[in-house]
Design an enzyme around this catalytic site. Structure first.
Site, PDB file in Angstrom:
ATOM      1  N   ASN A 145      36.873  14.373  77.982  1.00 27.52           N
ATOM      2  CA  ASN A 145      35.841  15.417  77.908  1.00 27.52           C
ATOM      3  C   ASN A 145      34.411  14.922  78.110  1.00 27.52           C
ATOM      4  OD1 ASN A 145      35.808  14.168  75.431  1.00 27.52           O
ATOM      5  ND2 ASN A 145      35.544  16.045  74.251  1.00 27.52           N
ATOM      6  N   THR A 195      42.245   9.294  82.787  1.00 26.93           N
ATOM      7  CA  THR A 195      42.642   9.605  84.166  1.00 26.93           C
ATOM      8  C   THR A 195      41.843  10.797  84.695  1.00 26.93           C
ATOM      9  OG1 THR A 195      44.779   8.571  83.902  1.00 26.93           O
ATOM     10  CG2 THR A 195      44.611  10.266  85.601  1.00 26.93           C
ATOM     11  N   GLY A 241      42.515  11.360  71.091  1.00 22.94           N
ATOM     12  CA  GLY A 241      43.342  12.069  70.106  1.00 22.94           C
ATOM     13  C   GLY A 241      44.189  11.120  69.268  1.00 22.94           C
ATOM     14  N   GLY A 263      44.862   7.247  69.264  1.00 25.45           N
ATOM     15  CA  GLY A 263      44.052   6.274  68.523  1.00 25.45           C
ATOM     16  C   GLY A 263      44.758   5.788  67.266  1.00 25.45           C
ATOM     17  N   GLU A 309      37.219   7.092  67.261  1.00 23.48           N
ATOM     18  CA  GLU A 309      36.687   8.448  67.078  1.00 23.48           C
ATOM     19  C   GLU A 309      37.755   9.385  67.576  1.00 23.48           C
ATOM     20  OE1 GLU A 309      34.025   9.285  65.527  1.00 23.48           O
ATOM     21  OE2 GLU A 309      33.083   7.317  65.362  1.00 23.48           O
ATOM     22  N   CYS A 365      35.289  17.415  70.469  1.00 21.86           N
ATOM     23  CA  CYS A 365      35.850  17.062  69.164  1.00 21.86           C
ATOM     24  C   CYS A 365      35.029  17.732  68.074  1.00 21.86           C
ATOM     25  CB  CYS A 365      35.867  15.557  68.987  1.00 21.86           C
ATOM     26  SG  CYS A 365      34.268  14.819  69.175  1.00 21.86           S
ATOM     27  N   ARG A 401      27.583  15.800  67.925  1.00 20.64           N
ATOM     28  CA  ARG A 401      27.460  14.338  67.845  1.00 20.64           C
ATOM     29  C   ARG A 401      26.001  13.933  68.015  1.00 20.64           C
ATOM     30  NH1 ARG A 401      28.461  10.781  72.533  1.00 20.64           N
ATOM     31  NH2 ARG A 401      29.253  12.700  73.436  1.00 20.64           N
TER      32      ARG A 401
HETATM   33  N1  NDP Z   1      36.000  12.134  67.678  1.00 25.43           N
HETATM   34  C1  NDP Z   1      35.545  12.116  68.896  1.00 25.43           C
HETATM   35  O1  NDP Z   1      34.467  11.584  69.175  1.00 25.43           O
HETATM   36  C2  NDP Z   1      36.319  12.730  70.015  1.00 25.43           C
HETATM   37  C3  NDP Z   1      37.639  13.040  69.898  1.00 25.43           C
HETATM   38  N2  NDP Z   1      38.320  13.583  70.953  1.00 25.43           N
HETATM   39  C4  NDP Z   1      39.718  13.930  70.777  1.00 25.43           C
HETATM   40  O2  NDP Z   1      40.440  13.526  71.933  1.00 25.43           O
HETATM   41  C5  NDP Z   1      41.463  14.443  72.256  1.00 25.43           C
HETATM   42  C6  NDP Z   1      41.348  14.912  73.681  1.00 25.43           C
HETATM   43  O3  NDP Z   1      41.035  13.887  74.544  1.00 25.43           O
HETATM   44  P1  NDP Z   1      42.167  13.186  75.431  1.00 25.43           P
HETATM   45  O4  NDP Z   1      41.475  12.444  76.522  1.00 25.43           O
HETATM   46  O5  NDP Z   1      43.194  14.171  75.802  1.00 25.43           O
HETATM   47  O6  NDP Z   1      42.773  12.175  74.357  1.00 25.43           O
HETATM   48  P2  NDP Z   1      43.930  11.090  74.546  1.00 25.43           P
HETATM   49  O7  NDP Z   1      44.079  10.437  73.235  1.00 25.43           O
HETATM   50  O8  NDP Z   1      45.109  11.678  75.191  1.00 25.43           O
HETATM   51  O9  NDP Z   1      43.333  10.049  75.613  1.00 25.43           O
HETATM   52  C7  NDP Z   1      42.179   9.318  75.341  1.00 25.43           C
HETATM   53  C8  NDP Z   1      42.181   8.072  76.182  1.00 25.43           C
HETATM   54  O10 NDP Z   1      43.277   7.237  75.819  1.00 25.43           O
HETATM   55  C9  NDP Z   1      43.995   6.847  76.978  1.00 25.43           C
HETATM   56  N3  NDP Z   1      45.370   6.557  76.595  1.00 25.43           N
HETATM   57  C10 NDP Z   1      46.461   7.345  76.643  1.00 25.43           C
HETATM   58  N4  NDP Z   1      47.542   6.676  76.171  1.00 25.43           N
HETATM   59  C11 NDP Z   1      47.125   5.452  75.810  1.00 25.43           C
HETATM   60  C12 NDP Z   1      47.753   4.314  75.248  1.00 25.43           C
HETATM   61  N5  NDP Z   1      49.038   4.281  74.943  1.00 25.43           N
HETATM   62  N6  NDP Z   1      47.007   3.227  75.005  1.00 25.43           N
HETATM   63  C13 NDP Z   1      45.684   3.215  75.292  1.00 25.43           C
HETATM   64  N7  NDP Z   1      45.034   4.270  75.830  1.00 25.43           N
HETATM   65  C14 NDP Z   1      45.742   5.369  76.085  1.00 25.43           C
HETATM   66  C15 NDP Z   1      43.808   8.012  77.909  1.00 25.43           C
HETATM   67  O11 NDP Z   1      44.101   7.649  79.238  1.00 25.43           O
HETATM   68  P3  NDP Z   1      44.826   8.700  80.238  1.00 25.43           P
HETATM   69  O12 NDP Z   1      43.823   9.766  80.476  1.00 25.43           O
HETATM   70  O13 NDP Z   1      45.123   7.882  81.414  1.00 25.43           O
HETATM   71  O14 NDP Z   1      46.044   9.194  79.521  1.00 25.43           O
HETATM   72  C16 NDP Z   1      42.350   8.315  77.674  1.00 25.43           C
HETATM   73  O15 NDP Z   1      41.535   7.402  78.365  1.00 25.43           O
HETATM   74  C17 NDP Z   1      41.305  15.537  71.240  1.00 25.43           C
HETATM   75  O16 NDP Z   1      42.200  15.317  70.173  1.00 25.43           O
HETATM   76  C18 NDP Z   1      39.893  15.378  70.716  1.00 25.43           C
HETATM   77  O17 NDP Z   1      39.652  15.905  69.478  1.00 25.43           O
HETATM   78  C19 NDP Z   1      37.717  13.815  72.128  1.00 25.43           C
HETATM   79  C20 NDP Z   1      36.402  13.520  72.282  1.00 25.43           C
HETATM   80  C21 NDP Z   1      35.607  12.966  71.239  1.00 25.43           C
HETATM   81  O1  3PG Z   2      33.749  14.078  72.638  1.00 25.15           O
HETATM   82  C1  3PG Z   2      33.207  14.922  71.973  1.00 25.15           C
HETATM   83  O2  3PG Z   2      33.685  16.012  71.823  1.00 25.15           O
HETATM   84  C2  3PG Z   2      31.873  14.515  71.529  1.00 25.15           C
HETATM   85  O3  3PG Z   2      31.869  13.326  70.855  1.00 25.15           O
HETATM   86  C3  3PG Z   2      31.070  15.597  70.982  1.00 25.15           C
HETATM   87  O4  3PG Z   2      29.817  15.429  71.465  1.00 25.15           O
HETATM   88  P1  3PG Z   2      28.793  16.637  71.361  1.00 25.15           P
HETATM   89  O5  3PG Z   2      28.860  17.141  69.974  1.00 25.15           O
HETATM   90  O6  3PG Z   2      27.473  16.040  71.663  1.00 25.15           O
HETATM   91  O7  3PG Z   2      29.246  17.645  72.350  1.00 25.15           O
END
Ligand code: NDP
Ligand code: 3PG
Length: 496
Positions: free
Chosen positions: A169, A195, A246, A249, A264, A298, A451
């Site tokens: 995102n 990706t 997600g 982590g 995060e 997030c 954030r």
């Molecule tokens: N707290 C925060 O700051 C934030 C939290 N989020 C959370 O992230 C989620 C959505 O984002 P999303 O990108 O779908 O999250 P994912 O956890 O699916 O992916 C995050 C990253 O991890 C990579 N990844 C996937 N599998 C593995 C693995 N086994 N080992 C290492 N890396 C891996 C992904 O690569 P690939 O794309 O190639 O699968 C991507 O780069 C939501 O749950 C959201 O709440 C999102 C933004 C901010």
């Molecule tokens: O990935 C997220 O969703 C962000 O860490 C949130 O950032 P923002 O609150 O500045 O949109």
């Protein structure tokens, strides 16, 4: 245009190259990974599927480059970061275009993400020269039983190789929020971009390349996380992992070795609305907090907990604003754009159908075309519905009516997440008490969770993360403390 002009060298035919040892390369795997445009649902770009052998080479180069980088003066590191920030901002248009095509981010927001990223890099350079330019000096006689015979000098030194894995995102902003602190602190950096968002990230990395960072210091390996993720995160050369995403982590945390982790993760940010709240302000923040980038943040408001006595009035105000949200393609800057993937849309639909079956009140008709889901407010949601607890990461927002503030706090704290939350009231004393009672990393008073600004500390409790981000905290997290103790033959007290 993506892969054009100064970015031409990052493209080979129709596949974007990966970045290693200061060069743009084709993978020997001969395989590529398609990036599907969420709007058209067709392959829009392709990136290299890097092999384990290529990851090994990247790690070797990162280790070697870091040793020299750690001996590069701080002001020089900062100078290069400022240069990269300027190049990034100058070339915001093609990078933003990638964000529009890869992750359906509304065009204006995509430009904002790139500018914000440039600002973050510059701020990090500024902050780094200040906080890393200082250490500590301790004397031994402050501890019982000691004379002043020992002088302890401490400083912050680099960790080594930092592995950065951002989510889809904010593929640019959440990448630089890891890259810049790592580099200013004297580390090398290996980026594994999401990706969806990889091409925007590769363009951003090229800006660092053009700024002139040493070979091997920054690398970017592409490929599906499910295929190369474990190999990267468990690689013995990695000295720190900074991950945003997600539940992945949580499993990384269990598998990673004895290295510092910055995680995060997801959130279920609650918005608690008291009876004395300014309901117009609340409604505006629910719209901004719950529906911007179609709820794929997030920090999005993911559940409204409103006092029963003002619930009807609030729901009416939010409904009136929901109908005004524009729905359509990101190129047209619509408020609501297609969610990132078909599987994400299906997941959101599953939550909506569960709520329907269990009797939630639909404030709008549920509508979906492909990955595009129309904004939906669900009233009278109860704790037995999945949407009361799970994060949709889409434009669907549940409202739970509460009989007391304690009920709201209880719902918030019963969640396995603990990222942010917000409370709306005119009574600052009540707001402080509620903030203290909420088990979340941040509580916003009278505004939606967020954030930014990017130098604020940003952290999640429970399943929402480990450690704290924000410029200063990330720099500190990406260093370790080293002490040198000077032992004197006899006590020495400095005289005026
Ligand atoms: N707290 C925060 O700051 C934030 C939290 N989020 C959370 O992230 C989620 C959505 O984002 P999303 O990108 O779908 O999250 P994912 O956890 O699916 O992916 C995050 C990253 O991890 C990579 N990844 C996937 N599998 C593995 C693995 N086994 N080992 C290492 N890396 C891996 C992904 O690569 P690939 O794309 O190639 O699968 C991507 O780069 C939501 O749950 C959201 O709440 C999102 C933004 C901010
Ligand atoms: O990935 C997220 O969703 C962000 O860490 C949130 O950032 P923002 O609150 O500045 O949109």
């Amino acid at each position: 245009m993506a892969g054009n002009g100064i970015f031409a060298e990052i493209l080979d035919g129709d596949v974007f190259k990966y970045y290693a040892d200061g060069e743009w390369k084709k993978s020997n795997s001969g395989k590529s990974v398609p990036i599907v445009n969420p709007t058209t649902r067709r392959t829009h770009y392709k990136v290299q599927a890097c092999s384990q052998e290529e990851v090994n080479k990247v790690m070797e180069a990162a280790k070697a480059a870091q040793k020299l980088w750690a001996k590069t003066p701080l002001w020089k590191r900062a100078e290069l970061l400022h240069k990269a920030a300027a190049i990034l901002k100058e070339h915001k248009a093609p990078i933003a275009e990638c964000l529009v095509k890869e992750i359906a981010k509304p065009a204006k927001d995509a430009v904002t993400e790139v500018i914000r990223s440039g600002d973050l890099v510059s701020y990090c350079a500024e902050e780094g020269v200040r906080i890393l330019g200082e250490g500590k000096f301790l004397v031994s006689d402050s501890f019982p039983g000691n004379e002043r015979t020992k002088y302890c000098l401490t400083s912050k030194i680099p960790l080594g190789v930092v592995l950065a894995i951002p989510p889809f995102n904010y593929p640019v902003n959440l990448a630089v929020s890891k890259i810049a602190p790592a580099l200013i602190a004297g580390n090398s950096l290996v980026l594994k971009p999401p990706t969806q968002g990889a091409v925007a990230a590769l363009h951003m990395v090229h800006c660092f390349h053009l700024a002139g960072f040493p070979k091997g210091l920054i690398s970017c390996v592409t490929g599906k996380g499910s295929e190369i993720g474990d190999f990267l995160t468990m690689h013995p050369a990695v000295n720190c992992i900074s991950f945003t995403g997600g539940d992945t982590g949580i499993s990384i945390s269990k598998k990673a070795g004895m290295i510092p982790l910055q995680m995060e993760l997801g959130g279920k940010d609650a918005c608690i609305v008291l009876e004395d709240a300014d309901l117009d302000l609340v409604a505006a923040n629910i719209i901004k907090g719950g529906f911007s980038y179609s709820g794929q943040r997030c920090t999005a408001v993911k559940v409204v907990l409103v006092m029963e006595s003002v619930a009807d009035s609030l729901v009416e105000k939010v409904k009136a604003k929901v109908v005004k949200l524009t729905v359509g393609p990101p190129e047209e800057n619509c408020d609501i754009t297609p969610v990132v993937s078909e599987s994400s849309a299906n997941f959101i639909e599953g939550l909506v159908m569960d709520a329907k079956q269990k009797g939630a009140t639909f404030c709008q008709e549920y509508r979906r075309e492909g990955n595009l889901i129309w904004p939906l407010l669900l009233d009278n949601v109860r704790p037995d519905m999945r949407i009361a607890w799970e994060e949709p990461f889409g434009p669907v927002l549940p409202v739970i009516r509460i009989g007391s503030v304690e009920e709201g706090i209880h719902h918030c704290n019963a969640s396995n997440f603990g990222l942010q939350g917000c409370v709306f009231t005119k009574d600052i004393n009540k707001a402080m008490l509620i903030s203290d009672a909420m088990e979340t990393g941040t509580v916003q008073i009278n505004s939606a969770p967020a954030r930014g600004p990017d130098h604020f500390p940003f952290q999640g409790f429970k399943d929402s993360g480990i450690g704290s981000q924000g410029v200063t905290n990330s720099i500190n997290m990406m260093t370790k403390v080293k002490s040198t103790v000077i032992n004197l033959p006899s006590p020495s007290y400095t005289m005026g």
